[in-house]
Structure formats: structure tokens, C-alpha cells
Design a protein around this motif. Structure first.
Motif, PDB file in Angstrom:
ATOM      1  N   HIS A 178       3.452   5.625   5.084  1.00 44.79           N
ATOM      2  CA  HIS A 178       2.135   5.843   4.484  1.00 44.79           C
ATOM      3  C   HIS A 178       1.368   6.912   5.268  1.00 44.79           C
ATOM      4  O   HIS A 178       0.691   7.776   4.683  1.00 44.79           O
ATOM      5  N   THR A 183       6.963   1.095   7.087  1.00 48.40           N
ATOM      6  CA  THR A 183       6.162   1.472   5.916  1.00 48.40           C
ATOM      7  C   THR A 183       4.782   1.979   6.323  1.00 48.40           C
ATOM      8  O   THR A 183       4.197   2.824   5.634  1.00 48.40           O
ATOM      9  N   THR A 184       4.280   1.509   7.447  1.00 48.03           N
ATOM     10  CA  THR A 184       3.032   2.073   7.981  1.00 48.03           C
ATOM     11  C   THR A 184       3.241   3.538   8.341  1.00 48.03           C
ATOM     12  O   THR A 184       2.391   4.392   8.062  1.00 48.03           O
ATOM     13  N   GLU A 197       2.532   1.833  -3.442  1.00 46.83           N
ATOM     14  CA  GLU A 197       1.571   2.401  -4.393  1.00 46.83           C
ATOM     15  C   GLU A 197       1.359   3.892  -4.136  1.00 46.83           C
ATOM     16  O   GLU A 197       1.363   4.705  -5.062  1.00 46.83           O
ATOM     17  N   ALA A 198       1.182   4.267  -2.865  1.00 50.28           N
ATOM     18  CA  ALA A 198       0.950   5.676  -2.520  1.00 50.28           C
ATOM     19  C   ALA A 198       2.170   6.532  -2.834  1.00 50.28           C
ATOM     20  O   ALA A 198       2.049   7.666  -3.319  1.00 50.28           O
ATOM     21  N   LEU A 199       3.357   5.991  -2.564  1.00 51.58           N
ATOM     22  CA  LEU A 199       4.587   6.735  -2.820  1.00 51.58           C
ATOM     23  C   LEU A 199       4.805   6.937  -4.313  1.00 51.58           C
ATOM     24  O   LEU A 199       5.164   8.038  -4.763  1.00 51.58           O
ATOM     25  N   LEU A 255       2.454  10.480   4.355  1.00 52.03           N
ATOM     26  CA  LEU A 255       1.832  10.996   3.125  1.00 52.03           C
ATOM     27  C   LEU A 255       0.428  11.520   3.399  1.00 52.03           C
ATOM     28  O   LEU A 255       0.023  12.570   2.880  1.00 52.03           O
ATOM     29  N   ARG A 256      -0.321  10.787   4.208  1.00 49.30           N
ATOM     30  CA  ARG A 256      -1.695  11.214   4.515  1.00 49.30           C
ATOM     31  C   ARG A 256      -1.715  12.512   5.314  1.00 49.30           C
ATOM     32  O   ARG A 256      -2.525  13.409   5.051  1.00 49.30           O
ATOM     33  N   ASP A 306       0.828  -1.208   0.000  1.00 45.87           N
ATOM     34  CA  ASP A 306       0.000   0.000   0.000  1.00 45.87           C
ATOM     35  C   ASP A 306       0.864   1.261   0.000  1.00 45.87           C
ATOM     36  O   ASP A 306       0.555   2.241  -0.682  1.00 45.87           O
ATOM     37  N   PHE A 307       1.943   1.240   0.785  1.00 46.95           N
ATOM     38  CA  PHE A 307       2.808   2.420   0.829  1.00 46.95           C
ATOM     39  C   PHE A 307       3.548   2.608  -0.490  1.00 46.95           C
ATOM     40  O   PHE A 307       3.697   3.729  -0.976  1.00 46.95           O
TER      41      PHE A 307
END
Length: 477
Positions: free
Chosen positions: A362, A358-359, A146-148, A365-366, A143-144
Motif C-alpha cells: 500500500h 500488504t502495508t 482496494e487500492a490495488l 502505491l502512495r 485497504d491494500f
């Protein structure tokens, strides 16, 4: 009679000395009160009180450091401060005193200390699963990644996670060499890229180089608008890269590694036009362009990435520091084609992609997006820079004010004409500002540049207090 007179003279001298001492003490006390009254600014209000601290004192910790830690580890101030608590843009010492943090753990804590938007997801993750290894499936790393990737332009979509900026730059240089089949890397003088063998070679300062083999790297002229020989003419500096390729290599290179703003080197913003010109030169020589965003990334400059201001899209981007808000985390992002070179052998990093780290990434970013920290860095950074430029007009010791967003530098000199570095004065002002409750860093080859890289939640009131503390400290020199 003679003895009586001698005693009387001695008594008179003693009384005179006592009177002078009393007078001197009174003057000192008056001066202290005057100095205290003169600085009337106060830290902006902040609704947080840290819990009582019952741990070891700063002196005890310092003793343990001297006995058990490497002698290479130093403290930032002459009288070290024992930091035990943090909240957003503020830090607290063992006595509960609040400090305005204008260094953010060396441009790391972009969201702010102990930001609940980062802390809570991390706590939830660590309660459930701490380290599964990337050999198993887990959503945190995917998930991270993808977001990065969504934060990067073009085909920069493949992510490799590391533990630090040094590891990220080491990996990027190796990938460039494998992809191009060439060994020569060009980096910029005065830049800093890490302290492992390869990145130490790419670093362009003797301060950070040990006497070990550092092969395959050429250092180009630093396009420094303040101290460089060509001023702000980026095209002239770029010619040096062309000549290095012509005369120092086979005519083909592996890549060019650069910081959009040199951090350790003293917050040096590269001369306008330099990066686009070098980009074309490097491409013609078959090389890859590597952007080191370890310090300038994650909204610090007012853009999300420092390279954006230069109008180029790199082939590889490295990052760390602000990526995890204090968690050990780094990354390399590149294209699928370039990433394919690592399938020729086995590449693995045990902790790269750790679930907790990585949590945190992520969550960063939020928080940046939700709280508009990029916009705040641009607005407050511009405001602070203008205030510092005004301070330069007042104090001759300030030779240059530079940087973008909340990545700002103030260079101190004893002579503006000769640009003589004022290293001792820089340390003195830093110590005085610490006494007034402001923590800033320093850098530059000569150690004469204030590095102002606060958490991106910094406010204009914080900026005002920082400038007033710097003004007062310089006025008292």
C-alpha cells in the motif's frame, strides 16, 4: 679470465633485465594513471553517508555461501561485491563505496532503497501486529486490495495475494484451466514465468527448465523485432498462435500467458500489433488472456502496467517484484466471475496477505503517486534510451537498444550482420562498469543483454553517468 667474462656477461644480462623490468613498471604505472585520468566523470552528488560497517567481510560471507547455501546460487560479478547499505538509487559496499544501482534487485525496488515512505509504515505495522492471518479481520489486507484494484481497468477488481511471481502465475494458470474447463495454455518462446512445475512449463527457455513433467503448455513464436523471423510484423507472429490452436489442441484453450516486455529473456518488447491480434484469436478459442506484470508492472515502463501499451484489457493480471519494493509479495487480480472458481474447493495461502507485506504494498502505491515515479520513469527512461542509441552509433558491439520507460535492454553482438551473441564481452563490460561504480544486470537466452531496470527515482544525471561508464568500458575492450 674466461670466468670473469662469463660473470660480466651474466651481470650485464641481469642489469638489462632489471632495466626492462623498471621500464615496464614505469609504463604500467603511466598507463594506470592515464586510464584513471581518462575517465573523469563522477557519480552525481548524494547527501547520504552510510554508518560504519562492522560485519563479516565479503570473503567470509562467500565462504559461508559456498558451505551452507545451494550450489545453484551464483553471484552477478566475477569478483562479488558485498552490499551492506542502500539509499534510493544507490548501494554501498562494506568499505562505504557508493554504487549507482541500475538493476534494483532485479526490477524490484521501484521506489528506491529504504524509502522512508515505505520503511516507516512497515515499522509501525510490525511493532503493532506482524501476522494475524487472513482468517481474522485486519485492515491492512483489505485497504491494500482496494487500492490495488483501483489501479486496474474494467472488472479486474478481485485480488488474491501470494508471496512471489511464481506463485501468482501458478495460481493464474490454474484459475484459467478451472474456468474454461480446458487444459492447454499457450505462452511465448523466450518468456520466463517462474520456477515451479507449472510455470517452468510455461517458461520458454531451456536454461530455466529441469527434467520434470511440464505438461499442457504450447510455446508460440517469439514476436521479437530484433531476432524474430518476421521482424516487427506482429500480425504474422500472431498467426502461429492460431495454428497452434488449430493443430495442437482441441480448438479450445484455457489461456494465453505473456509478458508485455520479456524481462529475463533480455528486455524484449513484443512486436507492434501482436498482442491485440492474439487477444482476438484466444477469445475465439474460449481462452483467457493472462498478463504477467511481475517485472513490467508498477510504473516501470512509463505506464502503470506494461499491457497498457498494447491496448488490451487482460482477464487475469499477475504481479510481484515492484509491488512491495523488496518485501516478499505477489498478487493475482481478476474478475469476480473468474475468481469464483476457487470456491469449488479450499484455496488458502498462509502468508498471502501478510499484514506487514500488504502495508508495504500500500505504501508503494502512495509513493509512486506522490513522487510521480511513473512520469519520471517515462521521462528519464526516454532520455536514457536516446543516450544508449547514440552509444550504439559509436560502438559496433551494440546490436540493439530496446525497451520502454526504465525497463531497457542493450544487446551486445560480435557481428551486427550475423547478430552473433557477445556473452563474454557482456560480462567483461559489466565487471568494468562495476569498477566504475555502476551495477547493471544481464539476461537473454545467450546472456548477452544488459538489463537496465533501476529504481524509478533515477535521474538524468544518473543516466548520464551510466552511459559514460558503459562508453568508457567498451572503449577499453
Amino acid at each position: 679470465m674466461r670466468r670473469f667474462m662469463e660473470k660480466r656477461v651474466l651481470l650485464g644480462n641481469s642489469i638489462s633485465r632489471w632495466r626492462r623490468s623498471l621500464s615496464s613498471t614505469a609504463q604500467t604505472a603511466t598507463a594506470s594513471v592515464h586510464d584513471s585520468d581518462e575517465f573523469i566523470a563522477r557519480l552525481p552528488p548524494f547527501d547520504y553517508t552510510p554508518p560504519p560497517y562492522n560485519g563479516p567481510s565479503g570473503d567470509e560471507i562467500l565462504g559461508k555461501r559456498k558451505e551452507f547455501l545451494s550450489p545453484s546460487i551464483s553471484c552477478l560479478f566475477r569478483k562479488p561485491v558485498n552490499i551492506v547499505d542502500g539509499k534510493m538509487q544507490y548501494l554501498f559496499d562494506e568499505n562505504g563505496r557508493r554504487y549507482l544501482d541500475a538493476f534494483a534487485g532485479i526490477a524490484v525496488v521501484n521506489c528506491g532503497h529504504c524509502h522512508p515512505g515505505v520503511v516507516e509504515p512497515v515499522i509501525n505495522q510490525i511493532k503493532r501486529l506482524q501476522h494475524p492471518t487472513v482468517l481474522y479481520l485486519n485492515n491492512a489486507i483489505a485497504d491494500f486490495a482496494e487500492a490495488l484494484a483501483s489501479k486496474l481497468p474494467g472488472d479486474l477488481k478481485v485480488v488474491f495475494f501470494t508471496n512471489s511471481g511464481t506463485e501468482a502465475n501458478e495460481l493464474a494458470m490454474m484459475m484459467a484451466r478451472l474456468y474454461t474447463g480446458c487444459q492447454d495454455i499457450i505462452s511465448v518462446r523466450n518468456g520466463y514465468h517462474g520456477n515451479a512445475a507449472g510455470t517452468m512449463g510455461a517458461t520458454g527457455q531451456s536454461n530455466w527448465k529441469f527434467n520434470v513433467v511440464q505438461a499442457g503448455v504450447h510455446h508460440a513464436l517469439n514476436p521479437d523485432p530484433y531476432r524474430g523471423m518476421f521482424g516487427s510484423d506482429g500480425a504474422k507472429y500472431a498467426r502461429d498462435v492460431h495454428e497452434i490452436i488449430q493443430y495442437g489442441t482441441t480448438g479450445h484453450i484455457a489461456g494465453f500467458l505473456f509478458e508485455a516486455i520479456q524481462g529475463v529473456g533480455g528486455i524484449v518488447d513484443l512486436a507492434p500489433g501482436y498482442v491485440p491480434a492474439v487477444y482476438d484469436i484466444v477469445k475465439k478459442a474460449g481462452g483467457l488472456v493472462i498478463a504477467d506484470e511481475v517485472q513490467s508492472g508498477f510504473a516501470r515502463t512509463g505506464d502503470f502496467w506494461g499491457f497498457e501499451a498494447h491496448g488490451v484489457v487482460p482477464d487475469i493480471v499477475t504481479m510481484a517484484k515492484g509491488i512491495g519494493n523488496g518485501f516478499p509479495l505477489g498478487a493475482v487480480v481478476t474478475t469476480a466471475e473468474i475468481a469464483g472458481v476457487l470456491t469449488r474447493r479450499s484455496y488458502f495461502n498462509t502468508y498471502g496477505g501478510n499484514a506487514v507485506a500488504t502495508t508495504a504494498g500500500h505504501a508503494v502505491l502512495r509513493v509512486i503517486e506522490k513522487e510521480k515515479l511513473q512520469e519520471n520513469a517515462a521521462e528519464v527512461g526516454s532520455y536514457l534510451k536516446q543516450k544508449l542509441i547514440q552509444l550504439k552509433d559509436k560502438h559496433q558491439i551494440i546490436g540493439d537498444v530496446r525497451g520502454r520507460g526504465l525497463m531497457l535492454g542493450v544487446e551486445l553482438v560480435t557481428d551486427r550482420e550475423l547478430k552473433t551473441p557477445a556473452a563474454a564481452e557482456t560480462m567483461h563490460v559489466m565487471d568494468q562498469m562495476k569498477e566504475l561504480g555502476v551495477l547493471i544486470g544481464k539476461g537473454g537466452f545467450f546472456g548477452n543483454v544488459f538489463r537496465i531496470t533501476p529504481p524509478l527515482c533515477f535521474t538524468k544525471d544518473d543516466a548520464d553517468y551510466l552511459v559514460e561508464a558503459m562508453d568508457h568500458s567498451m572503449s577499453k575492450m
